[in-house]
Scaffold this motif. Structure first.
Motif, mmCIF file in Angstrom:
data_model
loop_
_atom_site.group_PDB
_atom_site.id
_atom_site.type_symbol
_atom_site.label_atom_id
_atom_site.label_comp_id
_atom_site.label_asym_id
_atom_site.label_seq_id
_atom_site.Cartn_x
_atom_site.Cartn_y
_atom_site.Cartn_z
ATOM 1 N N PRO A 81 -7.247 2.799 -6.387
ATOM 2 C CA PRO A 81 -7.150 2.413 -4.971
ATOM 3 C C PRO A 81 -8.425 1.759 -4.443
ATOM 4 N N TRP A 82 -9.499 1.791 -5.224
ATOM 5 C CA TRP A 82 -10.796 1.352 -4.710
ATOM 6 C C TRP A 82 -11.165 -0.037 -5.212
ATOM 7 N N VAL A 83 -11.925 -0.745 -4.377
ATOM 8 C CA VAL A 83 -12.453 -2.058 -4.753
ATOM 9 C C VAL A 83 -13.962 -1.914 -4.860
ATOM 10 N N TYR A 84 -14.467 -1.928 -6.105
ATOM 11 C CA TYR A 84 -15.888 -1.700 -6.339
ATOM 12 C C TYR A 84 -16.626 -3.032 -6.468
ATOM 13 N N GLY A 85 -17.868 -3.018 -5.991
ATOM 14 C CA GLY A 85 -18.745 -4.149 -6.219
ATOM 15 C C GLY A 85 -19.547 -3.931 -7.488
ATOM 16 N N VAL A 86 -20.004 -5.003 -8.070
ATOM 17 C CA VAL A 86 -20.763 -4.901 -9.299
ATOM 18 C C VAL A 86 -22.130 -4.282 -9.012
ATOM 19 N N LEU A 87 -22.578 -3.398 -9.918
ATOM 20 C CA LEU A 87 -23.880 -2.752 -9.749
ATOM 21 C C LEU A 87 -24.928 -3.563 -10.504
ATOM 22 N N ASP A 88 -25.291 -4.700 -9.921
ATOM 23 C CA ASP A 88 -26.273 -5.575 -10.553
ATOM 24 C C ASP A 88 -27.666 -5.270 -10.012
ATOM 25 N N PRO A 89 -28.706 -5.927 -10.535
ATOM 26 C CA PRO A 89 -30.069 -5.670 -10.044
ATOM 27 C C PRO A 89 -30.213 -5.851 -8.531
ATOM 28 N N THR A 90 -29.484 -6.806 -7.970
ATOM 29 C CA THR A 90 -29.566 -7.020 -6.518
ATOM 30 C C THR A 90 -29.126 -5.770 -5.758
ATOM 31 N N TYR A 91 -28.090 -5.115 -6.277
ATOM 32 C CA TYR A 91 -27.600 -3.889 -5.639
ATOM 33 C C TYR A 91 -28.674 -2.807 -5.645
ATOM 34 N N TYR A 92 -29.299 -2.596 -6.825
ATOM 35 C CA TYR A 92 -30.303 -1.533 -6.928
ATOM 36 C C TYR A 92 -31.541 -1.845 -6.085
ATOM 37 N N VAL A 93 -31.907 -3.120 -6.034
ATOM 38 C CA VAL A 93 -33.034 -3.512 -5.180
ATOM 39 C C VAL A 93 -32.712 -3.205 -3.717
ATOM 40 N N THR A 94 -31.470 -3.471 -3.330
ATOM 41 C CA THR A 94 -31.056 -3.204 -1.945
ATOM 42 C C THR A 94 -31.130 -1.714 -1.631
ATOM 43 N N MET B 158 0.856 -1.191 0.000
ATOM 44 C CA MET B 158 0.000 0.000 0.000
ATOM 45 C C MET B 158 0.890 1.238 0.000
ATOM 46 N N THR B 159 0.689 2.081 -0.990
ATOM 47 C CA THR B 159 1.484 3.305 -1.088
ATOM 48 C C THR B 159 0.964 4.352 -0.110
ATOM 49 N N ILE B 160 1.791 5.385 0.086
ATOM 50 C CA ILE B 160 1.386 6.457 1.007
ATOM 51 C C ILE B 160 0.159 7.183 0.478
ATOM 52 N N SER B 161 0.136 7.427 -0.832
ATOM 53 C CA SER B 161 -1.017 8.134 -1.407
ATOM 54 C C SER B 161 -2.292 7.312 -1.251
ATOM 55 N N THR B 162 -2.165 5.983 -1.422
ATOM 56 C CA THR B 162 -3.340 5.115 -1.249
ATOM 57 C C THR B 162 -3.823 5.143 0.199
ATOM 58 N N PHE B 163 -2.862 5.102 1.128
ATOM 59 C CA PHE B 163 -3.239 5.149 2.550
ATOM 60 C C PHE B 163 -3.940 6.468 2.880
ATOM 61 N N ILE B 164 -3.467 7.560 2.270
ATOM 62 C CA ILE B 164 -4.111 8.860 2.515
ATOM 63 C C ILE B 164 -5.554 8.829 2.024
ATOM 64 N N TYR B 165 -5.761 8.204 0.827
ATOM 65 C CA TYR B 165 -7.131 8.056 0.327
ATOM 66 C C TYR B 165 -7.996 7.304 1.344
ATOM 67 N N TYR B 166 -7.451 6.187 1.814
ATOM 68 C CA TYR B 166 -8.207 5.352 2.755
ATOM 69 C C TYR B 166 -8.439 6.080 4.083
ATOM 70 N N PHE B 167 -7.429 6.832 4.493
ATOM 71 C CA PHE B 167 -7.558 7.565 5.762
ATOM 72 C C PHE B 167 -8.689 8.587 5.677
ATOM 73 N N ILE B 168 -8.691 9.341 4.562
ATOM 74 C CA ILE B 168 -9.729 10.370 4.400
ATOM 75 C C ILE B 168 -11.100 9.734 4.211
ATOM 76 N N ALA B 169 -11.160 8.653 3.445
ATOM 77 C CA ALA B 169 -12.449 8.051 3.096
ATOM 78 C C ALA B 169 -13.030 7.212 4.221
ATOM 79 N N TYR B 170 -12.173 6.572 5.051
ATOM 80 C CA TYR B 170 -12.698 5.599 6.018
ATOM 81 C C TYR B 170 -12.241 5.835 7.463
ATOM 82 N N ILE B 171 -10.937 6.053 7.658
ATOM 83 C CA ILE B 171 -10.448 6.201 9.034
ATOM 84 C C ILE B 171 -10.987 7.477 9.665
#
Length: 512
Positions: free
Chosen positions: A135-148, A1-14
């Motif tokens: 840096p992101w791990v996306y889930g597929v936007l399938d019909p199940t996602y939209y129903v949820t 994990m690079t420093i820039s990636t960690f900064i993304y994660y820090f801002i987005a989640y931590i």
């Protein structure tokens, strides 16, 4: 994990998870015993766990994403729905109209589905639904996602209707404003979920951007807490009321030692009445205070009890209200004391004037009649003497010496008769120069004639002297004996009146 990636994660989640955790503790510390505080604390922490889960999901290999999503994020989301229902129902006071068999258990009916999901889901089959893009791990936007996403919006609507229903049942303007605000929070949350959940923001925003509704929820709950005093700390409210109370407010511990007194206790009372604060702790023989203490120790409240405290230089009246309360297993006594001396003295003065002659201080006509009739009822066989006296030539005293001297003569007359009667009877002034008295002392007076002689003798021995004015006060007396000569006030008065005028006429004829 690079420093820039960690900064993304820090801002987005931590950072969001840290904000959520800090806000959750602000909420719970306001009042940890209230259900609303506990539920808000749990909901905010579940959102914090989701953000930490997202951080972990991104920090680990992509193949681990479905496991974290299914076992952490999805389960936390289901719990958020259940606890949110309970939270908004509690705020809207739904327990007042719901059956105890439904509230709050109905909000946790999805719990078996959570357990079922944990036992049956196979995350390994969902690995292909996750793709790393930058840096992101996306889930597929399938019909199940939209129903949820749509289902989460629909599920939020009952919370809105519960809050709207609560507005109709609360009576406080503060509560109405609060419920309106929270209902807009719910609608706003639905709007945010739709805006951030339906469009495809891959490559622009982190995955599942609608999760930031948790941060919004925490911020708005904290805002409402400050603006509407919602979820306020009872200790803070209590302290505010304690300090703002214009009446002296005292708190004693279980040993009756004063623990705390508000500012009014020291501003309103003169210095020497502060001794009152120590009376409850001292070993005293004051029966009234002992009774008050006993009532409070038994858990009974006291209301508007007037206590008269006498010190060397001051007589003070307090009106007391008190209650025992238990906090953290410790017993304390809360006492509100109002100095009502001025009012009590005014009331006492009015009561005195209602029953006494203002000039001489003896009973007035109505009071004397009442006392006499009470004696007759209470003593149907005990001998007593009823006397009536009238000053001779009182008009001449007023004409020659003036009304000031005349008033002093009346005061002098009342004093002599009162001293003669002492504790064995009562004295009254019927009006003008006419006085009445009743005596039940059979040891000093064996008959009515002896009583009449004693009255004449007392006046001869105590002539009136005022400012070098000497007046020999002469009077006519008539007496009747109870119950021999009468058993009612009117009978005794009539007979005494006849005998008094007989004596007056006899003396006048003798002088002539």
């Amino acid at each position: 994990m690079t420093i820039s990636t960690f900064i993304y994660y820090f801002i987005a989640y931590i950072l969001p998870s840290s904000v959520l955790l800090s806000m959750s503790f602000v909420v719970i510390f306001r009042n940890p015993k209230r259900t609303e505080h506990q539920l808000a604390f749990i909901i905010i922490n579940l959102y914090a766990i989701i953000f930490l889960g997202e951080f972990t999901r991104h920090a680990l290999p992509t193949a681990d994403s479905p496991y974290i999503h299914e076992y952490v994020i999805k389960i936390c989301g289901l719990f958020i729905v259940m606890f949110s229902f309970h939270f908004f129902a509690k705020v809207a006071k739904m327990e007042d109209i719901m059956s105890k068999w439904l509230y709050p258990w109905v909000f946790y009916l999805p719990l078996p589905f959570v357990v079922y999901n944990i036992l049956t889901v196979n995350p390994s089959l969902l690995i292909e639904n996750y793709v790393r893009q930058g840096p992101w791990v996306y889930g597929v936007l399938d019909p199940t996602y939209y129903v949820t996403v749509l289902a989460s919006c629909i599920i939020s609507l009952p919370s809105y209707f519960m809050l709207k229903n609560g507005i109709k049942r609360v009576h406080s303007k503060q509560d109405i404003r609060l419920l309106k605000f929270l209902s807009w929070v719910v609608l706003g949350s639905i709007g945010v979920i739709l805006v951030l959940g339906l469009p495809d923001y891959r490559g622009i925003l982190p995955p599942y951007p609608y999760l930031y509704i948790g941060v919004l929820f925490a911020v708005l709950i904290t805002y409402s807490m400050l603006k509407y005093n919602f979820l306020s700390d009872e200790n803070d409210q209590y302290a505010t009321l304690f300090n703002l109370n214009s009446s002296a407010t005292l708190i004693f511990n279980d040993m009756w030692k004063l623990e705390k007194a508000n500012q009014a206790a020291f501003l309103h009372f003169p210095d020497n009445t502060k001794e009152f604060f120590a009376l409850f702790h001292a070993s005293i023989n004051d029966e009234q205070l002992v009774n008050i203490k006993n009532q409070l120790e038994q858990g009974k409240s006291v209301h508007s009890i007037v206590y008269h405290m006498k010190t060397d230089n001051l007589s003070t009246y307090f009106k007391l209200d008190g209650k025992r309360f238990i906090k953290n297993r410790s017993i304390s006594y809360y006492l509100i004391c109002r100095d009502v001396t001025e009012k009590q003295l005014a009331d006492d003065r009015l009561k005195y004037l209602a029953y006494h002659d203002t000039l001489t201080g003896v009973a007035n006509r109505a009071s004397f009649v009442q006392l006499s009739e009470k004696y007759i009822v209470d003593n149907p066989t005990h001998i007593a003497y009823f006397g009536l006296l009238d000053l001779d030539h009182f008009k001449e005293i007023n004409d020659i010496h003036g009304h000031i001297i005349g008033d002093e003569v009346l005061i002098h007359t009342a004093k002599i008769v009162r001293e003669l009667v002492a504790e064995s009877g009562h004295v009254g002034r019927l009006g003008g120069d006419e006085f009445v008295f009743a005596v039940s002392d059979n040891k000093r007076f064996t008959n009515a004639l002896q009583l009449m002689d004693s009255v004449h003798h007392a006046f001869r021995n105590q002539p009136f002297i005022f400012r070098d004015v000497f007046i020999e006060v002469k009077l006519s007396i008539g007496c009747s004996e109870y119950p021999l000569e009468g058993t009612t006030y009117d009978e005794l008065y009539t007979l005494a009146d006849q005998r008094m005028y007989l004596e007056k006429r006899t003396r006048k004829e003798h002088v002539e």
